[in-house]
Design an enzyme around this catalytic site. Structure first.
Site, PDB file in Angstrom:
ATOM      1  CB  SER A 120      -1.045  -0.722   0.958  1.00  0.00           C
ATOM      2  OG  SER A 120      -1.555   1.326   1.363  1.00  0.00           O
ATOM      3  CE1 TYR A 148      -3.982  -1.807   5.134  1.00  0.00           C
ATOM      4  CE2 TYR A 148      -2.964   0.146   4.784  1.00  0.00           C
ATOM      5  CZ  TYR A 148      -4.384  -1.214   4.007  1.00  0.00           C
ATOM      6  OH  TYR A 148      -4.026  -1.884   2.842  1.00  0.00           O
ATOM      7  CE  LYS A 152      -1.239  -3.667   2.878  1.00  0.00           C
ATOM      8  NZ  LYS A 152      -2.094  -5.329   2.239  1.00  0.00           N
TER       9      LYS A 152
END
Length: 334
Positions: A120, A148, A152
């Site tokens: 991402s 998050y 990633k």
């Protein structure tokens, strides 16, 4: 050719599965089986295809499946940004622990699967020792400012190291924020990028939690899926290294998105969007990239949409032709 898609029951995963089944082959090899592993059952249209096998349940309980040997793996399963901020342990289990299990299971299978990890743009963020540029590139140092994004980045490095050791043939593709997604808002902080287009088109008011000046790289679902498949089919030499590459994105402001909405659907549809600042969401978004470039993906023939009107028009066409889009999705155009 046997393919595994983790997160294959979700919006992007199901679309990827449908595209692979439609193509019927990857890298010139016939796709004989697509295994969809997700927390929830795969959509009925996919399960009706005799080439599809569905496995529902937590990834941490699917190690035996992952050890069964695959020619190709698309790893899309993930807890999203808002969920990870609200529940730290959930994020670690769903993202880091599950990915480690997947990679170790592939290693144990003895078959060095070609694997594409859906990373991402959230890996980028500002840091006092590493100011974020206006445009993040393939070589910009990632300093994520959310759990998050941190997950990633951790998985990107795991994929690179398992590839270095010869356990997999891995490549990580950093997805730009995907819009316009159908259905209801999810737990992602980026959910409003779809909501401010999707809801007005369905005839429902939408709330934008950030200022109109906020800029961010976006990609249509179709372009994102095309990017994932292209990265999978590219040779190691063409990919240009083990480290992650940026998929193309259209750098656009919220104001430009709404201008495009008015151009495509009219002022009455645009007027359904109201600005009500949400400090939690705005604070997360403030630490995201304002735009990106994608030199390595461009070298593979990939490119971003030319304007946001094209992304809205793709969504409208998808609502008319694709499964998974509710019938009332375009009620606001009547």
């Amino acid at each position: 050719m046997r393919i595994l898609i983790t997160g294959g029951a979700g919006f992007l995963g199901a679309r990827l599965a449908r595209e692979i089944l439609k193509k019927g082959q990857l890298n010139g090899q016939t796709v004989s089986e697509v295994v969809i592993a997700d927390l929830f059952p795969a959509p009925a249209d996919l399960l009706a295809d005799p080439r599809v096998k569905g496995h529902a349940g937590p990834m941490l309980e699917q190690g035996d499946l992952f050890k069964s040997g695959f020619d190709g793996v698309f790893h899309l399963a993930s807890a999203v940004s808002g969920e990870c901020e609200l529940d730290f342990d959930l994020g670690l289990r769903s993202n880091v622990d599950s990915s480690r299990l997947l990679l170790d299971s592939i290693r144990a299978s003895g078959k060095a699967s070609r694997l594409v990890f859906a990373s991402s743009v959230a890996v980028f963020g500002p840091d006092i020792g590493n100011p974020m540029p206006d445009l993040v590139t393939d070589t910009t140092l990632p300093t994520p400012q959310t759990s998050y994004g941190t997950h990633k980045l951790m998985i990107e490095h795991m994929v690179a190291d398992y590839t270095r050791k010869g356990y997999i043939d891995g490549r990580s593709a950093r997805l730009m924020t995907v819009a316009v997604r159908p259905g209801k808002p999810n737990g992602a902080a980026s959910s409003f990028f779809s909501g401010i287009i999707r809801e007005p088109l369905s005839g429902v008011d939408a709330v934008c939690p950030v200022d109109a000046s906020v800029s961010h790289p976006l990609s249509s679902p179709g372009n994102t899926i095309h990017g994932l498949i292209t990265v999978f089919e590219a040779s190691r030499e063409a990919v240009g290294g083990r480290m992650a590459l940026n998929l193309p994105g259209l750098n656009v402001t919220v104001g430009q998105m709404l201008d495009a909405l008015e151009k495509v659907a009219g002022p009455a549809v645009r007027a359904r969007v109201k600005f009500e600042r949400d400090e939690r969401v705005a604070g997360i978004v403030a630490n995201w990239s304002r735009g990106s470039t994608s030199e390595r993906a461009n070298a593979l023939g990939l490119k971003a949409e030319s304007n946001f009107e094209a992304i809205i028009e793709q969504y409208i066409e998808d609502c008319k032709t694709r499964p998974g889009y509710p019938a009332e999705a375009l009620n606001g155009l009547k």
